[in-house]
Design a protein around this motif. Structure first.
Motif, PDB file in Angstrom:
ATOM      1  N   ARG A  25      -5.419  48.805  27.892  1.00  6.77           N
ATOM      2  CA  ARG A  25      -6.521  48.018  27.349  1.00  6.77           C
ATOM      3  C   ARG A  25      -6.107  46.550  27.192  1.00  6.77           C
ATOM      4  O   ARG A  25      -4.929  46.218  27.315  1.00  6.77           O
ATOM      5  CB  ARG A  25      -6.944  48.585  25.985  1.00  6.77           C
ATOM      6  CG  ARG A  25      -7.619  49.945  26.098  1.00  6.77           C
ATOM      7  CD  ARG A  25      -7.936  50.534  24.743  1.00  6.77           C
ATOM      8  NE  ARG A  25      -6.742  51.104  24.119  1.00  6.77           N
ATOM      9  CZ  ARG A  25      -6.781  51.861  23.036  1.00  6.77           C
ATOM     10  NH1 ARG A  25      -7.919  52.126  22.454  1.00  6.77           N
ATOM     11  NH2 ARG A  25      -5.667  52.345  22.537  1.00  6.77           N
ATOM     12  N   SER A  26      -7.058  45.713  26.918  1.00  5.69           N
ATOM     13  CA  SER A  26      -6.787  44.287  26.747  1.00  5.69           C
ATOM     14  C   SER A  26      -5.790  44.076  25.606  1.00  5.69           C
ATOM     15  O   SER A  26      -5.927  44.653  24.536  1.00  5.69           O
ATOM     16  CB  SER A  26      -8.096  43.546  26.453  1.00  5.69           C
ATOM     17  OG  SER A  26      -7.847  42.183  26.208  1.00  5.69           O
ATOM     18  N   GLY A  27      -4.792  43.256  25.851  1.00  5.71           N
ATOM     19  CA  GLY A  27      -3.775  42.964  24.838  1.00  5.71           C
ATOM     20  C   GLY A  27      -2.589  43.897  24.859  1.00  5.71           C
ATOM     21  O   GLY A  27      -1.617  43.687  24.133  1.00  5.71           O
ATOM     22  N   ASP A  28      -2.638  44.949  25.683  1.00  8.68           N
ATOM     23  CA  ASP A  28      -1.530  45.908  25.756  1.00  8.68           C
ATOM     24  C   ASP A  28      -0.339  45.315  26.517  1.00  8.68           C
ATOM     25  O   ASP A  28      -0.512  44.576  27.496  1.00  8.68           O
ATOM     26  CB  ASP A  28      -1.963  47.188  26.476  1.00  8.68           C
ATOM     27  CG  ASP A  28      -2.656  48.172  25.536  1.00  8.68           C
ATOM     28  OD1 ASP A  28      -2.505  48.010  24.310  1.00  8.68           O
ATOM     29  OD2 ASP A  28      -3.350  49.076  26.025  1.00  8.68           O
ATOM     30  N   VAL A  29       0.861  45.648  26.067  1.00  3.93           N
ATOM     31  CA  VAL A  29       2.094  45.374  26.802  1.00  3.93           C
ATOM     32  C   VAL A  29       2.933  46.650  26.758  1.00  3.93           C
ATOM     33  O   VAL A  29       2.715  47.520  25.903  1.00  3.93           O
ATOM     34  CB  VAL A  29       2.894  44.190  26.203  1.00  3.93           C
ATOM     35  CG1 VAL A  29       2.137  42.893  26.355  1.00  3.93           C
ATOM     36  CG2 VAL A  29       3.231  44.437  24.737  1.00  3.93           C
ATOM     37  N   LYS A  88       4.606  47.581  23.393  1.00  5.20           N
ATOM     38  CA  LYS A  88       3.678  48.059  22.361  1.00  5.20           C
ATOM     39  C   LYS A  88       3.296  49.515  22.624  1.00  5.20           C
ATOM     40  O   LYS A  88       3.253  50.348  21.700  1.00  5.20           O
ATOM     41  CB  LYS A  88       2.433  47.166  22.378  1.00  5.20           C
ATOM     42  CG  LYS A  88       1.370  47.528  21.360  1.00  5.20           C
ATOM     43  CD  LYS A  88       0.200  46.547  21.485  1.00  5.20           C
ATOM     44  CE  LYS A  88      -0.948  46.943  20.558  1.00  5.20           C
ATOM     45  NZ  LYS A  88      -2.104  46.022  20.716  1.00  5.20           N
ATOM     46  N   ARG A 146      -1.895  46.083  34.172  1.00  6.04           N
ATOM     47  CA  ARG A 146      -3.226  45.488  34.230  1.00  6.04           C
ATOM     48  C   ARG A 146      -4.211  46.348  33.445  1.00  6.04           C
ATOM     49  O   ARG A 146      -4.021  47.568  33.292  1.00  6.04           O
ATOM     50  CB  ARG A 146      -3.689  45.325  35.672  1.00  6.04           C
ATOM     51  CG  ARG A 146      -3.843  46.640  36.413  1.00  6.04           C
ATOM     52  CD  ARG A 146      -4.260  46.445  37.868  1.00  6.04           C
ATOM     53  NE  ARG A 146      -4.531  47.711  38.514  1.00  6.04           N
ATOM     54  CZ  ARG A 146      -3.623  48.504  39.037  1.00  6.04           C
ATOM     55  NH1 ARG A 146      -2.350  48.148  38.979  1.00  6.04           N
ATOM     56  NH2 ARG A 146      -3.951  49.651  39.595  1.00  6.04           N
ATOM     57  N   ILE A 147      -5.251  45.717  32.981  1.00  2.00           N
ATOM     58  CA  ILE A 147      -6.292  46.415  32.210  1.00  2.00           C
ATOM     59  C   ILE A 147      -6.920  47.494  33.086  1.00  2.00           C
ATOM     60  O   ILE A 147      -7.277  47.258  34.240  1.00  2.00           O
ATOM     61  CB  ILE A 147      -7.351  45.421  31.716  1.00  2.00           C
ATOM     62  CG1 ILE A 147      -6.732  44.407  30.756  1.00  2.00           C
ATOM     63  CG2 ILE A 147      -8.510  46.146  31.044  1.00  2.00           C
ATOM     64  CD1 ILE A 147      -7.653  43.286  30.345  1.00  2.00           C
TER      65      ILE A 147
END
Length: 465
Positions: free
Chosen positions: A355-359, A362, A386-387
């Protein structure tokens, strides 16, 4: 009496003169000895490593025009600047590769001759890795020839957590030469082939199109990536510098030589340490000769792996092969038997959509695994995701249950948080909303919602607890 007195004085002067002569003679002998030592010191070999001879553009241009090479080039200001860099500003780097060249150039020459390729291509490995088989770039390229994982696998270089053939000097050299040969067939130019080796064939094709169809390196120079623009001039500068190192006082007293070696096959599932104990081999030699075996061991695979061993012990190993293989197997079995038994736990395969903001860090922390495990499970060669990308995560039962409980708790907290929201209605103000809610003040509403003033609008959602 006076005569006796004068006789005594004369006698004392004579004795003093004798002692003085001996002292002078002794001092003279010491002085001569010191001078002899000084003379001996001055005749010892001495090299002034800091002396950098002057050279002109015209001198270098003449030397380059007389070079015997299958890859001729003309000197320009860009190449001359790199020659100055290697011979003046970074002489330590040049001495380092001069020391290493005897370790790899004979093998490079043999492979290039076998493939009927220009001999000077060997200098490319200096630009790529500084002749370091364990060199690793920030983007994941590894080895003498700096293969990326995908290209390495395309050219049959085996890569996993135990073995990385990109670090094998012989296998990676053969793969690099085959790749360069294919690029030269494609572009019909060694300069463009080398440029494509650095930035990829796609970028070279793009530069050719943008230049209006020119098919020389300097014709497409301005349209290539910045790194590639300096890549070919560096290569050509090194071609010159290593041929004329003595002209620039780059003196090498002790070159490094590889350990003469032969290949043997001793099965699988043993460590270098155990092999060294049974054969008397030097552990450091085994690690130096086998850089592609990442854990200093021959892992248990379906296929046998050939091992490089020093030539002086090759005859002993081959003569005692059966005993040695049996001893290594026995040692490994005893080691495995000494390990405490671990209860096999079933693994759960979890799929996670990015999802957006994931690395990766995390996600790994959330599921109690490491970033390296995530990369291995999903064939990732970098930390880029990538998202929408689907990741596979494997967990044992205990970790899976903890993750499930944590996820349910997060959902519960989210539901509770969502229940304490208020949607602003037409005509509402913070004062009216605070009157509707028992125990909630205007200041509390502003703090909960990071409001700097009392302005709100219909439809806006406010946290109320």
């Amino acid at each position: 009496m006076r005569e006796g007195f004068f006789c005594k004085i004369v006698g004392l002067i004579g004795v003093s003169g004798l002692f003085l002569q001996q002292a002078v003679a002794q001092d003279a002998s010491v002085l001569l000895a010191d001078r002899e030592d000084e003379t001996q010191e001055t005749v010892l070999p001495y090299y002034d490593y800091d002396h950098i001879p002057d050279f002109t553009y015209e001198e270098v241009e003449k030397r380059i025009s007389e070079m015997d090479t299958d890859m001729p080039f003309e000197l320009n200001e860009t190449i001359f600047a790199f020659i100055d860099y290697f011979t003046v500003r970074n002489r330590d780097y040049t001495r380092m590769v001069l020391a290493r060249q005897e370790m790899y150039f004979p093998m490079f020459d043999e492979v290039l001759s076998r493939h009927d390729m220009p001999e000077d291509i060997k200098y490319l490995a200096i630009i790529e890795s500084g002749l370091n088989p364990r060199a690793r770039s920030r983007v994941g390229a590894i080895g003498l020839w700096q293969f990326m994982p995908a290209t390495g696998k395309e050219y049959q270089l085996y890569i996993n957590s135990h073995v990385d053939d990109r670090m094998d000097p012989e296998k990676s050299t053969d793969a690099a030469i085959r790749y360069l040969k294919a690029l030269n067939r494609r572009f019909n130019s060694w300069e463009l082939a080398l440029a494509a080796y650095n930035c990829g064939p796609g970028n070279v094709n793009k530069a050719i199109r943008r230049s209006g169809g020119k098919r020389t390196f300097w014709g497409i120079y301005r349209y290539l990536p910045r790194e590639t623009r300096s890549y070919i001039p560096q290569f050509q500068a090194i071609m010159y510098v290593l041929r004329h190192a003595d002209k620039h006082n780059l003196i090498l007293e002790e070159p490094a030589y590889t350990v003469d070696h032969e290949k043997v096959t001793l099965g699988t599932g043993f460590t270098f340490e155990n092999l060294a104990k049974h054969t008397g081999l030097c552990l450091e030699d085994l690690e130096l000769l086998n850089p592609s075996l990442l854990r200093s061991e021959v892992p248990e695979f379906g296929k046998n792996i050939s091992l490089n061993v020093p030539r002086y012990q090759h005859a002993y190993i081959t003569e005692n092969m059966d005993w040695l293989v049996d001893s290594l197997e026995t040692t490994q079995q005893r080691y495995l038997a000494s390990l405490p038994e671990k209860e096999e736990k079933p693994l759960h395969n979890i799929t996670y959509r990015v999802r957006s903001g994931d690395v990766l860090g995390k996600i790994a922390q959330r599921y109690g695994v490491s970033v390296n495990q995530l990369k291995n499970w999903n064939n990732l060669y970098s930390n880029t995701i990538r998202i929408g990308q689907v990741l596979h995560i494997y967990q044992d039962s205990d970790t899976f249950e903890k993750s499930l409980a944590s996820s349910q708790q997060q959902n519960s907290d989210s539901d509770n948080s969502a229940g304490k929201m208020y949607t602003v209605q037409p005509g509402d103000s913070l004062w009216l909303i605070s009157r509707k809610l028992d125990g909630v003040t205007i200041d509390q509403l502003k703090k909960l919602n990071n409001l700097n003033n009392n302005q709100i609008k219909p439809g806006q959602k406010l946290k109320i607890g």
